[in-house]
Design a protein around this motif. Structure first.
Motif, PDB file in Angstrom:
ATOM      1  N   SER A  43       0.952  -1.181  -0.016  1.00 30.42           N
ATOM      2  CA  SER A  43       0.028  -0.014   0.124  1.00 30.42           C
ATOM      3  C   SER A  43       0.994   1.191  -0.094  1.00 30.42           C
ATOM      4  CB  SER A  43      -0.847   0.105   1.135  1.00 30.42           C
ATOM      5  OG  SER A  43      -1.752  -1.382   1.294  1.00 30.42           O
ATOM      6  N   ASP A  44       0.396   2.280  -0.903  1.00 26.00           N
ATOM      7  CA  ASP A  44       1.342   3.457  -0.964  1.00 26.00           C
ATOM      8  C   ASP A  44       0.439   4.465  -0.120  1.00 26.00           C
ATOM      9  OD1 ASP A  44       3.360   2.517  -2.496  1.00 26.00           O
ATOM     10  OD2 ASP A  44       2.307   3.154  -4.413  1.00 26.00           O
ATOM     11  N   SER A  45       1.150   5.648   0.182  1.00 28.82           N
ATOM     12  CA  SER A  45       0.438   6.691   0.954  1.00 28.82           C
ATOM     13  C   SER A  45       1.037   8.093   0.535  1.00 28.82           C
ATOM     14  CB  SER A  45       1.298   6.731   2.318  1.00 28.82           C
ATOM     15  OG  SER A  45       0.882   7.946   3.224  1.00 28.82           O
ATOM     16  N   PRO A  46       0.092   8.926   0.076  1.00 28.44           N
ATOM     17  CA  PRO A  46       0.752  10.416  -0.178  1.00 28.44           C
ATOM     18  C   PRO A  46       1.425  10.940   0.789  1.00 28.44           C
ATOM     19  CG  PRO A  46      -1.705  10.480   0.489  1.00 28.44           C
ATOM     20  CD  PRO A  46      -1.361   8.877   0.490  1.00 28.44           C
ATOM     21  N   GLN A  47       1.731  10.782   1.816  1.00 27.46           N
ATOM     22  CA  GLN A  47       2.617  10.947   2.713  1.00 27.46           C
ATOM     23  C   GLN A  47       4.103  10.386   2.584  1.00 27.46           C
ATOM     24  OE1 GLN A  47      -0.423   9.906   4.077  1.00 27.46           O
ATOM     25  NE2 GLN A  47      -1.442  11.563   4.735  1.00 27.46           N
ATOM     26  N   GLY A  48       4.036   9.751   1.649  1.00 29.13           N
ATOM     27  CA  GLY A  48       5.376   8.686   1.219  1.00 29.13           C
ATOM     28  C   GLY A  48       5.804   7.727   2.111  1.00 29.13           C
ATOM     29  N   TYR A  49       4.783   7.151   2.853  1.00 23.80           N
ATOM     30  CA  TYR A  49       4.844   5.759   3.558  1.00 23.80           C
ATOM     31  C   TYR A  49       4.448   4.823   2.485  1.00 23.80           C
ATOM     32  CZ  TYR A  49       5.568   8.550   7.950  1.00 23.80           C
ATOM     33  OH  TYR A  49       6.013   9.453   8.689  1.00 23.80           O
ATOM     34  N   THR A  50       5.263   3.512   2.972  1.00 26.25           N
ATOM     35  CA  THR A  50       4.860   2.319   2.184  1.00 26.25           C
ATOM     36  C   THR A  50       4.724   1.276   3.227  1.00 26.25           C
ATOM     37  OG1 THR A  50       6.239   2.821   0.392  1.00 26.25           O
ATOM     38  CG2 THR A  50       5.703   0.614   0.511  1.00 26.25           C
ATOM     39  N   ARG A  51       3.580   0.540   3.217  1.00 28.87           N
ATOM     40  CA  ARG A  51       3.119  -0.502   4.237  1.00 28.87           C
ATOM     41  C   ARG A  51       3.140  -1.794   3.256  1.00 28.87           C
ATOM     42  NH1 ARG A  51      -2.540  -0.160   6.608  1.00 28.87           N
ATOM     43  NH2 ARG A  51      -3.167  -0.762   4.738  1.00 28.87           N
ATOM     44  N   ILE A 190      -9.762  -7.121  -3.073  1.00 29.19           N
ATOM     45  CA  ILE A 190      -8.832  -6.734  -3.940  1.00 29.19           C
ATOM     46  C   ILE A 190      -8.569  -5.222  -3.903  1.00 29.19           C
ATOM     47  CG2 ILE A 190      -9.750  -8.286  -5.419  1.00 29.19           C
ATOM     48  CD1 ILE A 190     -10.780  -5.136  -6.593  1.00 29.19           C
ATOM     49  N   GLY A 191      -9.086  -4.539  -3.061  1.00 31.36           N
ATOM     50  CA  GLY A 191      -8.821  -2.828  -2.899  1.00 31.36           C
ATOM     51  C   GLY A 191      -9.047  -2.554  -1.498  1.00 31.36           C
ATOM     52  N   LYS A 192      -8.279  -1.752  -1.036  1.00 29.85           N
ATOM     53  CA  LYS A 192      -8.387  -1.207   0.313  1.00 29.85           C
ATOM     54  C   LYS A 192      -7.829   0.061   0.515  1.00 29.85           C
ATOM     55  CE  LYS A 192      -7.749  -3.659   3.753  1.00 29.85           C
ATOM     56  NZ  LYS A 192      -6.762  -4.284   5.100  1.00 29.85           N
ATOM     57  N   GLN A 193      -8.741   1.066   0.842  1.00 33.84           N
ATOM     58  CA  GLN A 193      -8.228   2.539   1.111  1.00 33.84           C
ATOM     59  C   GLN A 193      -8.606   2.617   2.565  1.00 33.84           C
ATOM     60  OE1 GLN A 193     -10.496   4.936  -1.554  1.00 33.84           O
ATOM     61  NE2 GLN A 193      -9.336   4.393  -3.483  1.00 33.84           N
ATOM     62  N   GLU A 194      -7.470   3.385   3.254  1.00 29.07           N
ATOM     63  CA  GLU A 194      -7.483   3.460   4.959  1.00 29.07           C
ATOM     64  C   GLU A 194      -6.977   4.988   5.038  1.00 29.07           C
ATOM     65  OE1 GLU A 194      -7.335  -0.335   7.232  1.00 29.07           O
ATOM     66  OE2 GLU A 194      -5.293  -0.183   6.341  1.00 29.07           O
ATOM     67  N   MET A 207      -2.167   9.408   8.452  1.00 37.32           N
ATOM     68  CA  MET A 207      -1.544   8.592   7.381  1.00 37.32           C
ATOM     69  C   MET A 207      -2.692   7.825   6.794  1.00 37.32           C
ATOM     70  SD  MET A 207       1.256   5.790   8.729  1.00 37.32           S
ATOM     71  CE  MET A 207       2.007   6.987   9.690  1.00 37.32           C
ATOM     72  N   ASP A 208      -2.488   7.863   5.186  1.00 33.19           N
ATOM     73  CA  ASP A 208      -3.398   7.338   4.253  1.00 33.19           C
ATOM     74  C   ASP A 208      -2.671   6.140   3.577  1.00 33.19           C
ATOM     75  OD1 ASP A 208      -5.198   9.037   5.109  1.00 33.19           O
ATOM     76  OD2 ASP A 208      -4.449  10.806   3.600  1.00 33.19           O
ATOM     77  N   PHE A 209      -3.470   5.088   3.339  1.00 32.50           N
ATOM     78  CA  PHE A 209      -2.609   3.851   2.631  1.00 32.50           C
ATOM     79  C   PHE A 209      -3.893   3.589   1.596  1.00 32.50           C
ATOM     80  CE2 PHE A 209      -0.015   3.476   6.442  1.00 32.50           C
ATOM     81  CZ  PHE A 209       1.081   3.539   5.799  1.00 32.50           C
ATOM     82  N   THR A 210      -3.568   3.015   0.514  1.00 34.20           N
ATOM     83  CA  THR A 210      -4.040   2.537  -0.802  1.00 34.20           C
ATOM     84  C   THR A 210      -3.436   1.422  -1.154  1.00 34.20           C
ATOM     85  OG1 THR A 210      -5.145   4.660  -1.070  1.00 34.20           O
ATOM     86  CG2 THR A 210      -5.446   3.049  -2.772  1.00 34.20           C
ATOM     87  N   TYR A 211      -4.141   0.428  -1.719  1.00 26.92           N
ATOM     88  CA  TYR A 211      -3.300  -0.697  -2.349  1.00 26.92           C
ATOM     89  C   TYR A 211      -2.701  -0.285  -3.574  1.00 26.92           C
ATOM     90  CZ  TYR A 211      -5.366  -4.549   0.369  1.00 26.92           C
ATOM     91  OH  TYR A 211      -5.597  -5.582   1.285  1.00 26.92           O
ATOM     92  N   THR A 212      -1.649  -0.687  -3.864  1.00 17.73           N
ATOM     93  CA  THR A 212      -0.971  -0.485  -5.187  1.00 17.73           C
ATOM     94  C   THR A 212      -1.601  -1.006  -6.376  1.00 17.73           C
ATOM     95  OG1 THR A 212       0.727  -2.114  -5.378  1.00 17.73           O
ATOM     96  CG2 THR A 212       1.151  -0.003  -4.263  1.00 17.73           C
ATOM     97  N   GLN A 213      -1.620  -0.526  -7.519  1.00 17.23           N
ATOM     98  CA  GLN A 213      -2.144  -1.152  -8.775  1.00 17.23           C
ATOM     99  C   GLN A 213      -1.626  -2.597  -9.056  1.00 17.23           C
ATOM    100  OE1 GLN A 213      -4.673   0.010 -10.692  1.00 17.23           O
ATOM    101  NE2 GLN A 213      -4.734  -1.976 -11.474  1.00 17.23           N
ATOM    102  N   ASP A 214      -0.134  -2.933  -8.924  1.00 17.02           N
ATOM    103  CA  ASP A 214       0.185  -4.249  -8.852  1.00 17.02           C
ATOM    104  C   ASP A 214      -0.304  -5.188  -7.820  1.00 17.02           C
ATOM    105  OD1 ASP A 214       2.104  -3.513 -11.237  1.00 17.02           O
ATOM    106  OD2 ASP A 214       3.813  -3.284  -9.737  1.00 17.02           O
TER     107      ASP A 214
END
Length: 262
Positions: A43-51, A190-194, A207-214
């Motif tokens: 999951s990517d984050s607009p704040q630059g974090y990666t989960r 198949i998709g999650k936005q938090e 902190m916001d996270f969204t599944y990457t397209q891959d």
């Protein structure tokens, strides 16, 4: 003539037995959580974090109970690991809900625990997902609240949850809004936005996270495998029933049982 008729009827009966046993078994297996999953969810984050969540499953000694292990890491924009969470839980294979035994453990979260009974879904929904509300477990809070069905697009169901200002400890509260996209036949998310907010004494930290397209593509591929198996099973069942009944009908006709006597 009578011998060939008997052969046709035996084959027809065998096809009916096949239709009522093998395809249902295939469907049951497809709808049960696999014991050999090895998936990386990013999951990517607009704040630059990666989960990153590394999810694996394994069989247990009990039938229809699947051990799930998820290693989660969060990296900051500089690539430094700022959080590590290990979640281990045993799920019921066909429903994807936790077993009613104290098998769950969680480390690296404010809700750390060991040997507890877990409530609610988290990593999977049941196959044949319904347009209902489901209890959804929050790893930060260590409890479950309903996530509500809000709409669909084809076979993709959307669920939403909004929890506000929940106490984490004496110093911090937590808010989260999440949207889940679930492929209904497989129950795969198949998709999650938090969107998470940590309300701390020094101010709020979001902190916001969204599944990457891959990740979405990988999870959708798993869902498509399940859907393909279910479709093949349906076709096999229908075809075997039709051919079986036709062969039995031809066999009965050849025996002369329907012949009109004069």
């Amino acid at each position: 003539m009578r011998k060939s008729a008997a052969i046709l009827m035996v084959i027809g009966v065998a096809l009916l037995v096949f239709a009522f046993t093998v395809p249902p078994y295939m469907q049951g297996q497809a709808r049960t959580l696999p014991t050999d999953l090895d998936v990386v969810i990013v999951s990517d984050s607009p704040q630059g974090y990666t989960r990153t969540e590394h999810l694996t499953t394994a069989p247990t000694e009990e039938v229809d109970e699947i051990a799930v292990r998820v290693e989660q890491t969060v990296e900051d924009p500089e690539g430094e690991v700022v959080a590590e969470v290990l979640d281990q839980v045993t799920l019921i294979g066909h429903s994807r809900f936790p077993v009613l035994d104290p098998t769950a453990s969680l480390t690296g979260s404010p809700a750390d625990h060991s040997g507890e009974i877990r409530e609610g879904l988290h990593y999977f929904f049941p196959a044949n997902t319904l347009r209902n509300s489901y209890q959804f477990y929050d790893i930060t809070l260590g409890d479950a609240e309903p996530v509500d069905y809000v709409g669909r697009e084809g076979d993709i169901y959307t669920f939403h949850q909004n929890r506000r200002f929940q106490p984490v400890d004496d110093q911090m509260h937590y808010s989260v809004e999440r949207t889940l996209e679930v492929e209904r036949e497989s129950g795969i998310i198949i998709g999650k936005q938090e969107s998470m907010i940590f309300h701390e004494p020094g101010g709020d930290r979001g902190m916001d996270f969204t599944y990457t397209q891959d990740t979405r593509d990988t999870l959708m591929a798993h869902a498509d495998e399940v859907k393909t198996t279910l479709l093949v099973a349906d076709v096999l069942a229908f075809s075997a029933k039709v051919v079986g009944l036709v062969l039995i009908g031809i066999g009965l006709f050849r025996t002369g049982i329907f012949r009109i006597r004069r």
